[in-house]
Design a protein around this motif. Structure first.
Motif, PDB file in Angstrom:
ATOM      1  N   VAL A 161       1.045  -1.375   0.039  1.00 17.09           N
ATOM      2  CA  VAL A 161      -0.004  -0.047   0.030  1.00 17.09           C
ATOM      3  C   VAL A 161       0.976   1.175   0.081  1.00 17.09           C
ATOM      4  O   VAL A 161       1.850   1.319   0.760  1.00 17.09           O
ATOM      5  N   THR A 209       1.309   5.085   1.082  1.00 18.19           N
ATOM      6  CA  THR A 209       0.739   5.838   1.941  1.00 18.19           C
ATOM      7  C   THR A 209       0.739   7.417   1.800  1.00 18.19           C
ATOM      8  O   THR A 209       1.537   7.796   0.756  1.00 18.19           O
ATOM      9  N   GLU A 267       9.080  -1.897  -1.603  1.00 17.60           N
ATOM     10  CA  GLU A 267       9.130  -1.355  -0.309  1.00 17.60           C
ATOM     11  C   GLU A 267      10.504  -0.496   0.066  1.00 17.60           C
ATOM     12  O   GLU A 267      10.558   0.732   0.190  1.00 17.60           O
ATOM     13  N   PHE A 302       4.194   0.226   2.412  1.00 17.80           N
ATOM     14  CA  PHE A 302       3.960  -0.804   3.461  1.00 17.80           C
ATOM     15  C   PHE A 302       3.312  -2.162   3.150  1.00 17.80           C
ATOM     16  O   PHE A 302       2.474  -2.060   2.327  1.00 17.80           O
ATOM     17  N   GLU A 316       0.374  -4.512   3.553  1.00 13.88           N
ATOM     18  CA  GLU A 316      -0.891  -4.257   3.987  1.00 13.88           C
ATOM     19  C   GLU A 316      -1.024  -4.521   5.459  1.00 13.88           C
ATOM     20  O   GLU A 316      -1.665  -3.575   6.138  1.00 13.88           O
ATOM     21  N   VAL A 322       0.536  -1.452   7.656  1.00  9.77           N
ATOM     22  CA  VAL A 322       0.363  -0.042   7.283  1.00  9.77           C
ATOM     23  C   VAL A 322       0.049   0.569   8.870  1.00  9.77           C
ATOM     24  O   VAL A 322      -0.811  -0.022   9.483  1.00  9.77           O
ATOM     25  N   GLN A 352      -2.747   5.458   8.839  1.00 10.48           N
ATOM     26  CA  GLN A 352      -2.537   5.519   7.575  1.00 10.48           C
ATOM     27  C   GLN A 352      -3.656   4.449   6.961  1.00 10.48           C
ATOM     28  O   GLN A 352      -3.711   4.212   5.768  1.00 10.48           O
ATOM     29  N   GLN A 353      -4.268   3.661   7.782  1.00  8.55           N
ATOM     30  CA  GLN A 353      -5.381   2.507   7.365  1.00  8.55           C
ATOM     31  C   GLN A 353      -6.472   3.274   6.160  1.00  8.55           C
ATOM     32  O   GLN A 353      -6.540   2.204   5.396  1.00  8.55           O
ATOM     33  N   ILE A 373      -5.242   1.978   2.411  1.00  3.98           N
ATOM     34  CA  ILE A 373      -5.658   0.692   1.888  1.00  3.98           C
ATOM     35  C   ILE A 373      -6.976   0.793   0.833  1.00  3.98           C
ATOM     36  O   ILE A 373      -6.556   0.297  -0.230  1.00  3.98           O
TER      37      ILE A 373
END
Length: 107
Positions: free
Chosen positions: A4, A6, A47, A56, A58, A61, A65-66, A69
């Protein structure tokens, strides 16, 4: 699992990660990159390549920062695939590490 992108990518948009991706899962917006969760093969190559430390796994994360996703999944359906590295914006280094950049995300 997928990787993901961010918040710290916003207005930085370094594309070092794109250059190492074997499946072209990155999509490019005006000032942000996202990863298509359906295309990502969890190879882990992107990454460590991110100069902004904005990518990150998943499961890793950060809590604050969720929302990224779902945002990666949503925007990857709208934005075109980016398969080659490009130059970062001229002011990318100035934005690297700036907090609360979601307000600057251009769709």
């Amino acid at each position: 699992m997928t990787f993901v992108v961010t918040e710290n990518c916003i207005k930085c948009k370094y594309t070092d990660c794109v250059d190492v991706c074997p499946v072209d899962c990155f999509h490019e917006g005006p000032n942000f990159l996202v990863i298509d969760p359906e295309e990502c093969i969890d190879c882990t190559l992107c990454e460590p390549e991110c100069p902004a430390n904005a990518i990150f796994a998943e499961d890793d994360v950060p809590d604050d920062q969720q929302a990224f996703i779902a945002l990666n999944a949503e925007l990857s359906e709208q934005w075109p695939v980016l398969a080659e590295q490009k130059d970062a914006p001229a002011d990318a280094d100035d934005w690297n590490g700036v907090e609360d950049k979601l307000q600057y995300l251009e769709r």
